[in-house]
Enzyme design. Sequence first.
Site, PDB file in Angstrom:
ATOM      1  N   ASP A   1     -16.375  41.551  69.754  1.00  0.00           N
ATOM      2  CA  ASP A   1     -16.033  40.187  69.070  1.00  0.00           C
ATOM      3  C   ASP A   1     -16.416  40.628  67.595  1.00  0.00           C
ATOM      4  OD1 ASP A   1     -15.617  38.030  68.848  1.00  0.00           O
ATOM      5  OD2 ASP A   1     -17.035  36.802  69.500  1.00  0.00           O
TER       6      ASP A   1
ATOM      7  N   HIS B   1     -13.461  36.711  66.757  1.00  0.00           N
ATOM      8  CA  HIS B   1     -12.723  35.069  66.924  1.00  0.00           C
ATOM      9  C   HIS B   1     -12.828  34.241  66.296  1.00  0.00           C
ATOM     10  CE1 HIS B   1     -16.973  34.099  67.783  1.00  0.00           C
ATOM     11  NE2 HIS B   1     -16.397  32.538  67.292  1.00  0.00           N
TER      12      HIS B   1
ATOM     13  N   SER C   1     -20.542  30.577  64.088  1.00  0.00           N
ATOM     14  CA  SER C   1     -19.862  32.093  64.200  1.00  0.00           C
ATOM     15  C   SER C   1     -19.458  33.854  63.464  1.00  0.00           C
ATOM     16  CB  SER C   1     -18.665  32.176  65.165  1.00  0.00           C
ATOM     17  OG  SER C   1     -19.277  31.477  66.279  1.00  0.00           O
TER      18      SER C   1
END
Length: 322
Positions: free
Chosen positions: A186, A145, A265
């Site tokens: 992810d 992402h 992230s």
Amino acid sequence: MVILSTWQLLPSPSSSSSSSSSFQSSEETYSNLSNQKLLTKRQILILSTSTLAAASFTRYPFPNSAVALQQQQQQQQDYTDPDEVRVVQIFQETSPSVVFIKDIEVAQNSKGSDTELNGDENLKIEGTGSGFVWDKLGHIVTNYHVVAKFAIDKSGLHRCKAILVNTKGISFSRDATLVGFDPAYDLAVLKVDIEGDNEIKPASLGTSRELRVGQSCFAIGSPFGYENTLTTGVVSGLGREIPSPNGQAIRGAIQTDAAINAGNSGGPLIDSYGHVIGVNTATFTRKGTGVSSGVNFAIPIDTVLRTVPYLIVYGTPYNDRF
């Protein structure tokens, strides 16, 4: 206690003097002798008192003296927390393997330009994230992402920029290419060209199989664009289930209270030995605030170890992945 005394020689009477004068000289001599003895006693008393005072100051120095300050500094060093020293050491050893990632959109009139990643005013930063060095060939692991817009871009206007640190501690930036990605977990793999003296340090990989709730863990990343930020916490839970970007469930996620915010992230979650045990991925936020609630999640490194080699070897252009 040391007592100091004074010895003084008396003058001899003259042999050529008369008896009366000799007697008178004897009286004077006796008087002088008495006075000198009295003076000598006073000198002994004064010197003894001074010696006692000197011995007292030697044994009990002034609180603000150089010796007292040195002793205080030594005591402070003796009280250094070994756990604190260990955390500092973990950060120093692992932070050179952490990468700052920028997803950049180039204005339409700058398409094809070679200057779009060099501070051109037509640039727009779509998002930032983190990653870590996988190997010395320049592969970087991050979250899908983080680079999703770059991955699905059909216009060619998106670029990805990676800021790394070489083994000499010097920061440098490179354009990154997308090797492969897997939205179900992810995960994505980028690659930068490494040449010259810019040798990079791969992260030390651990295992998530033997993790226990309560273990210390550390997150390093670039929350809100602040590079090389360290947060600390513990493993709060294991075997959690979190949603993936394609709507499926990622099972076996690690829960931690180490702060993870926007920009963290893709960065590594590290154990007390400096080994990567997960990829920081998600956090629950307080509604309407965007602030982390302390319930944060990482993809376990065992899942990453199964997925990333496949993406590196069999990676295909992103438009053929769906």
